[in-house]
Design an enzyme around this catalytic site. Structure first.
Site, PDB file in Angstrom:
ATOM      1  CG  ASN A 188      -2.786 -40.040 -24.218  1.00 58.35           C
ATOM      2  OD1 ASN A 188      -2.673 -41.069 -24.903  1.00 58.35           O
ATOM      3  ND2 ASN A 188      -1.971 -39.742 -23.220  1.00 58.35           N
ATOM      4  CB  VAL A 189      -8.981 -38.547 -27.035  1.00 61.10           C
ATOM      5  CG1 VAL A 189      -8.498 -38.800 -28.460  1.00 61.10           C
ATOM      6  CG2 VAL A 189      -9.394 -39.842 -26.355  1.00 61.10           C
ATOM      7  CB  ALA A 247       4.469 -42.369 -16.894  1.00 60.04           C
ATOM      8  CG  HIS A 263      -4.734 -40.020 -32.278  1.00 57.46           C
ATOM      9  ND1 HIS A 263      -4.174 -41.101 -31.668  1.00 57.46           N
ATOM     10  CD2 HIS A 263      -4.132 -39.936 -33.495  1.00 57.46           C
ATOM     11  CE1 HIS A 263      -3.280 -41.649 -32.477  1.00 57.46           C
ATOM     12  NE2 HIS A 263      -3.227 -40.955 -33.587  1.00 57.46           N
ATOM     13  CB  CYS A 322     -24.520 -29.549 -35.924  1.00 58.22           C
ATOM     14  SG  CYS A 322     -23.371 -28.258 -36.442  1.00 58.22           S
TER      15      CYS A 322
HETATM   16  N1  APR Z   1       3.959 -45.871 -17.336  1.00 59.09           N
HETATM   17  C1  APR Z   1       4.579 -45.833 -18.538  1.00 59.09           C
HETATM   18  N2  APR Z   1       4.166 -46.539 -19.622  1.00 59.09           N
HETATM   19  C2  APR Z   1       3.071 -47.307 -19.459  1.00 59.09           C
HETATM   20  C3  APR Z   1       2.367 -47.408 -18.239  1.00 59.09           C
HETATM   21  C4  APR Z   1       2.862 -46.640 -17.146  1.00 59.09           C
HETATM   22  N3  APR Z   1       2.255 -46.655 -15.946  1.00 59.09           N
HETATM   23  N4  APR Z   1       1.328 -48.273 -18.402  1.00 59.09           N
HETATM   24  C5  APR Z   1       1.367 -48.690 -19.682  1.00 59.09           C
HETATM   25  N5  APR Z   1       2.425 -48.126 -20.320  1.00 59.09           N
HETATM   26  C6  APR Z   1       2.814 -48.278 -21.726  1.00 59.09           C
HETATM   27  C7  APR Z   1       2.689 -49.697 -22.265  1.00 59.09           C
HETATM   28  O1  APR Z   1       3.882 -50.427 -22.021  1.00 59.09           O
HETATM   29  C8  APR Z   1       2.482 -49.423 -23.761  1.00 59.09           C
HETATM   30  O2  APR Z   1       3.733 -49.311 -24.424  1.00 59.09           O
HETATM   31  O3  APR Z   1       1.928 -47.492 -22.486  1.00 59.09           O
HETATM   32  C9  APR Z   1       1.792 -48.053 -23.785  1.00 59.09           C
HETATM   33  C10 APR Z   1       0.314 -48.138 -24.106  1.00 59.09           C
HETATM   34  O4  APR Z   1       0.205 -48.576 -25.443  1.00 59.09           O
HETATM   35  P1  APR Z   1      -1.207 -48.518 -26.170  1.00 59.09           P
HETATM   36  O5  APR Z   1      -2.253 -49.074 -25.259  1.00 59.09           O
HETATM   37  O6  APR Z   1      -1.025 -49.106 -27.534  1.00 59.09           O
HETATM   38  O7  APR Z   1      -1.521 -46.950 -26.290  1.00 59.09           O
HETATM   39  P2  APR Z   1      -0.976 -45.938 -27.381  1.00 59.09           P
HETATM   40  O8  APR Z   1       0.418 -46.274 -27.785  1.00 59.09           O
HETATM   41  O9  APR Z   1      -1.225 -44.576 -26.865  1.00 59.09           O
HETATM   42  O10 APR Z   1      -1.963 -46.209 -28.645  1.00 59.09           O
HETATM   43  C11 APR Z   1      -1.789 -45.352 -29.752  1.00 59.09           C
HETATM   44  O11 APR Z   1      -3.696 -46.366 -30.807  1.00 59.09           O
HETATM   45  O12 APR Z   1      -5.762 -47.251 -30.487  1.00 59.09           O
HETATM   46  C12 APR Z   1      -5.101 -46.156 -30.977  1.00 59.09           C
HETATM   47  O13 APR Z   1      -5.885 -43.960 -31.123  1.00 59.09           O
HETATM   48  C13 APR Z   1      -5.470 -44.923 -30.207  1.00 59.09           C
HETATM   49  O14 APR Z   1      -4.056 -43.103 -29.508  1.00 59.09           O
HETATM   50  C14 APR Z   1      -4.183 -44.526 -29.531  1.00 59.09           C
HETATM   51  C15 APR Z   1      -3.122 -45.145 -30.412  1.00 59.09           C
END
Ligand code: APR
Length: 228
Positions: free
Chosen positions: A89-90, A215, A105, A132
């Site tokens: 996460n950013v 979560a 990231h 910059c």
């Molecule tokens: N509690 C727990 N898990 C959750 C909740 C919640 N309230 N809401 C959503 N999720 C889960 C979803 O089931 C999914 O598995 O969070 C996950 C979100 O997945 P993504 O949207 O793909 O996010 P992420 O896995 O962090 O993406 C990874 O992809 O786009 C790039 O750089 C970006 O860091 C990001 C990376």
């Protein structure tokens, strides 16, 4: 001494009001990745990319950590062993909750100069005229890792995965590498593995244990079990 490595994803911040990427209506349903999260997209239309990240930066600044962020900060401070928190996460919600975090990231709150690679704390709004502070060029970009770029701190993360006794992935879909491969690295090191998520993911079968739920509910319960 026990060592826990935790990888977090967008699902951790969902209950703080920040959109995930691949859930229904997520960020990648609203914007084309190639337009707003690649070096090519930035070269093509830097103003569009700055607008995208300015909006996310403003949202993240207003957002508050939820019970999951707070529980992980409590684990880091109270656990009788080492707790390494790696996030994809950013947003700065882990820091707002008091955690020490490895941002693989990058961070919305940081800016990077494409000319001299100087990094600094980003203004809330950045655009094509942002200078910059080191070299004076107007080639500032968000210090966020885009698709096709190498995530940060990978050597440090590999060392942690090779020496951990427990690896947990929380709120990540496991669709983006190298983060999605961390569970294998931890397994090779003989670590226990646990996935905490609202749903099953593409990499669920790689984990020995699973906790399913939001979560803000399952992370505090999991942390309580570790601190008991
Ligand atoms: N509690 C727990 N898990 C959750 C909740 C919640 N309230 N809401 C959503 N999720 C889960 C979803 O089931 C999914 O598995 O969070 C996950 C979100 O997945 P993504 O949207 O793909 O996010 P992420 O896995 O962090 O993406 C990874 O992809 O786009 C790039 O750089 C970006 O860091 C990001 C990376």
């Amino acid at each position: 001494m026990d060592k826990i490595v935790i990888l977090t994803g967008a699902g951790l911040s969902a209950e703080s009001g920040l959109g995930t990427f691949r859930d229904e209506g997520g960020l990648w349903a609203q914007h084309r990745i190639e337009d707003v999260a690649t070096p090519e997209g930035f070269a093509r239309d830097p103003a569009l990319v700055h607008r995208f990240y300015n909006a996310r930066r403003a949202q993240a600044q207003e957002a508050q950590p939820n019970a999951a962020h707070e529980a992980l900060a409590r684990l880091q401070s109270d656990f009788d062993g080492e707790v390494i928190l790696v996030t994809q996460n950013v947003d700065g919600l882990h820091e707002k909750a008091g955690s020490k975090t490895i941002h693989m990231h990058g961070e919305l709150a940081r800016a990077l100069c494409s000319t001299c690679e100087h990094r600094w704390d980003a203004d809330l709004e950045m655009d094509g005229d942002t200078r910059c502070p080191a070299c004076g060029q107007t080639t500032a970009r968000p210090d966020v890792v885009w698709f096709g770029e190498i995530p940060y701190h990978m050597d440090e993360i590999a060392d942690h995965l090779a020496t951990c006794t427990l690896f947990a992935a929380i709120g990540t879909s496991g669709q983006v590498y190298p983060a999605a491969g961390f569970v294998q690295e931890a397994q090779y090191a003989g670590a226990e593995t646990v996935e905490l998520n609202l749903n099953a993911t593409d990499i669920s079968r790689a984990f020995a244990t699973h906790h399913i739920g939001p979560a803000s509910q399952i992370v505090p319960e999991w942390v309580d079990s570790l601190l008991a």
